[in-house]
Design a protein around this motif. Structure first.
Motif, PDB file in Angstrom:
ATOM      1  N   LEU A  55       0.839  -1.197   0.000  1.00 13.17           N
ATOM      2  CA  LEU A  55       0.000   0.000   0.000  1.00 13.17           C
ATOM      3  C   LEU A  55       0.873   1.246   0.000  1.00 13.17           C
ATOM      4  O   LEU A  55       1.922   1.272   0.650  1.00 13.17           O
ATOM      5  CB  LEU A  55      -0.922   0.017   1.220  1.00 13.17           C
ATOM      6  CG  LEU A  55      -2.262  -0.738   1.101  1.00 13.17           C
ATOM      7  CD1 LEU A  55      -2.036  -2.215   0.846  1.00 13.17           C
ATOM      8  CD2 LEU A  55      -3.097  -0.537   2.353  1.00 13.17           C
ATOM      9  N   ASP A  59      -3.082   5.402  -1.772  1.00 11.95           N
ATOM     10  CA  ASP A  59      -4.148   4.417  -1.533  1.00 11.95           C
ATOM     11  C   ASP A  59      -4.893   4.745  -0.248  1.00 11.95           C
ATOM     12  O   ASP A  59      -6.130   4.666  -0.198  1.00 11.95           O
ATOM     13  CB  ASP A  59      -3.552   3.011  -1.451  1.00 11.95           C
ATOM     14  CG  ASP A  59      -2.741   2.638  -2.679  1.00 11.95           C
ATOM     15  OD1 ASP A  59      -3.181   2.955  -3.794  1.00 11.95           O
ATOM     16  OD2 ASP A  59      -1.659   2.038  -2.516  1.00 11.95           O
ATOM     17  N   TRP A  60      -4.135   5.105   0.796  1.00 11.30           N
ATOM     18  CA  TRP A  60      -4.763   5.481   2.067  1.00 11.30           C
ATOM     19  C   TRP A  60      -5.610   6.742   1.888  1.00 11.30           C
ATOM     20  O   TRP A  60      -6.727   6.831   2.413  1.00 11.30           O
ATOM     21  CB  TRP A  60      -3.686   5.733   3.119  1.00 11.30           C
ATOM     22  CG  TRP A  60      -2.938   4.510   3.543  1.00 11.30           C
ATOM     23  CD1 TRP A  60      -1.729   4.081   3.071  1.00 11.30           C
ATOM     24  CD2 TRP A  60      -3.348   3.538   4.514  1.00 11.30           C
ATOM     25  NE1 TRP A  60      -1.359   2.910   3.689  1.00 11.30           N
ATOM     26  CE2 TRP A  60      -2.319   2.566   4.582  1.00 11.30           C
ATOM     27  CE3 TRP A  60      -4.460   3.412   5.333  1.00 11.30           C
ATOM     28  CZ2 TRP A  60      -2.390   1.474   5.445  1.00 11.30           C
ATOM     29  CZ3 TRP A  60      -4.533   2.325   6.204  1.00 11.30           C
ATOM     30  CH2 TRP A  60      -3.515   1.370   6.251  1.00 11.30           C
ATOM     31  N   GLN A  61      -5.106   7.697   1.151  1.00  7.94           N
ATOM     32  CA  GLN A  61      -5.838   8.942   0.944  1.00  7.94           C
ATOM     33  C   GLN A  61      -7.145   8.696   0.193  1.00  7.94           C
ATOM     34  O   GLN A  61      -8.195   9.246   0.551  1.00  7.94           O
ATOM     35  CB  GLN A  61      -4.958   9.939   0.187  1.00  7.94           C
ATOM     36  CG  GLN A  61      -3.743  10.404   0.978  1.00  7.94           C
ATOM     37  CD  GLN A  61      -2.749  11.169   0.120  1.00  7.94           C
ATOM     38  OE1 GLN A  61      -3.015  11.461  -1.043  1.00  7.94           O
ATOM     39  NE2 GLN A  61      -1.593  11.490   0.698  1.00  7.94           N
ATOM     40  N   ASP A  65      -8.196   6.612   4.788  1.00  6.08           N
ATOM     41  CA  ASP A  65      -7.444   5.922   5.837  1.00  6.08           C
ATOM     42  C   ASP A  65      -8.094   4.635   6.331  1.00  6.08           C
ATOM     43  O   ASP A  65      -7.721   4.102   7.376  1.00  6.08           O
ATOM     44  CB  ASP A  65      -7.179   6.852   7.027  1.00  6.08           C
ATOM     45  CG  ASP A  65      -6.159   7.935   6.697  1.00  6.08           C
ATOM     46  OD1 ASP A  65      -5.317   7.680   5.812  1.00  6.08           O
ATOM     47  OD2 ASP A  65      -6.204   9.000   7.313  1.00  6.08           O
ATOM     48  N   VAL A  67      -8.215   0.833   6.121  1.00  7.36           N
ATOM     49  CA  VAL A  67      -7.198  -0.088   5.638  1.00  7.36           C
ATOM     50  C   VAL A  67      -7.738  -1.040   4.579  1.00  7.36           C
ATOM     51  O   VAL A  67      -7.068  -1.323   3.581  1.00  7.36           O
ATOM     52  CB  VAL A  67      -6.561  -0.872   6.811  1.00  7.36           C
ATOM     53  CG1 VAL A  67      -7.586  -1.780   7.497  1.00  7.36           C
ATOM     54  CG2 VAL A  67      -5.366  -1.689   6.329  1.00  7.36           C
ATOM     55  N   ALA A  70      -8.184   0.908   1.455  1.00 10.65           N
ATOM     56  CA  ALA A  70      -6.873   1.219   0.890  1.00 10.65           C
ATOM     57  C   ALA A  70      -6.285  -0.001   0.192  1.00 10.65           C
ATOM     58  O   ALA A  70      -5.604   0.126  -0.840  1.00 10.65           O
ATOM     59  CB  ALA A  70      -5.937   1.708   1.989  1.00 10.65           C
TER      60      ALA A  70
END
Length: 243
Positions: A55, A59-61, A65, A67, A70
């Motif tokens: 990741l 991807d988190w954005q 956030d 998981v 993401a």
């Protein structure tokens, strides 16, 4: 007084990662896209794999956030980067989750998804990390692995065994409503000169001793091919292949 010998090393934290099994229907049954990794790579060099990777911040954005969200974003991004194909994150179903053994120096916490192949897209590889790509029926992939001509790692092998029971992409995707993706924590060992990977429910799993008599839940490397064994295992540890 301190004990003899160096203190045991702390386990490396597992880095979140994801993989996507791209699928399409064919006259030979369910097909998947496999990628051959550069032989020069330290990890899985020369092995056939599904698209995937760790990741990244984007991807988190994109997932706020979350998981799991993401992980879906990462699977789609890695597929696009490694194959030129762009599966939709919302079209994916989770097959399993694998965590690298504590003994490894590089560890990943990996979500494995399945997704239909986007239509009217050509596979494009970079020729660097990935040296070859091929669509192949799942049954043919397993046969070639058994023949010793298709090198795969245990997560890939067991995933192929799992999805081989579905005749079509639609049938596999429909299983997402009832599927309980297993959390897999493999434990490597050796027994009688053979490399093996034990899973929960195996008699030697907790101790790491593959020679202990009793239930067998493991993948054994026989020459260049893996063989999955699930024999005498308690019901709380069902087969990873769904059989």
């Amino acid at each position: 007084m301190a004990g003899n010998g160096p203190a045991p090393k702390a386990a490396v934290e597992a880095r979140p990662a994801s993989t996507v099994v791209l699928l399409r229907d064919s006259s030979d049954g369910l097909e998947t896209l496999l990628l051959k990794r550069n032989k020069a790579l330290l990890f899985a060099g020369g092995a056939w794999v599904f698209p995937g990777g760790a990741l990244e911040p984007a991807d988190w954005q994109a997932a706020g956030d979350d998981v799991e969200g993401a992980a879906r974003q990462a699977a789609a991004r890695e597929a696009a980067e490694e194959t030129g194909l762009c599966p939709a994150p919302q079209s994916m179903i989770q097959i399993s989750h694998w965590t690298t053994p504590l003994s490894e120096g590089k560890r990943f916490s990996t979500w494995i998804y399945a997704a239909p192949c986007p239509e009217n897209c050509d596979v494009v590889i970079d020729g660097s990390e990935i040296h070859e790509a091929r669509w192949i029926s799942v049954q043919a992939a397993l046969q070639q692995h058994h023949d010793g001509t298709l090198a795969v790692l245990p997560p890939t092998y067991i995933t192929l065994c799992d999805i081989a029971r579905y005749p079509t992409v639609a049938a596999l995707l429909a299983s997402g409503e009832s599927r309980q993706p297993p959390q897999v924590f493999p434990r490597p060992a050796r027994h009688e000169g053979q490399v093996l990977v034990m899973f929960r429910g195996d008699s030697g799993y907790e101790s790491g001793d593959g020679s202990l008599p009793g239930p067998r839940h493991r993948a054994v490397l026989e020459g260049s091919r893996w063989r999955y064994i699930h024999d005498g295992v308690a019901a709380e540890f069902p087969p990873l292949t769904g059989a």
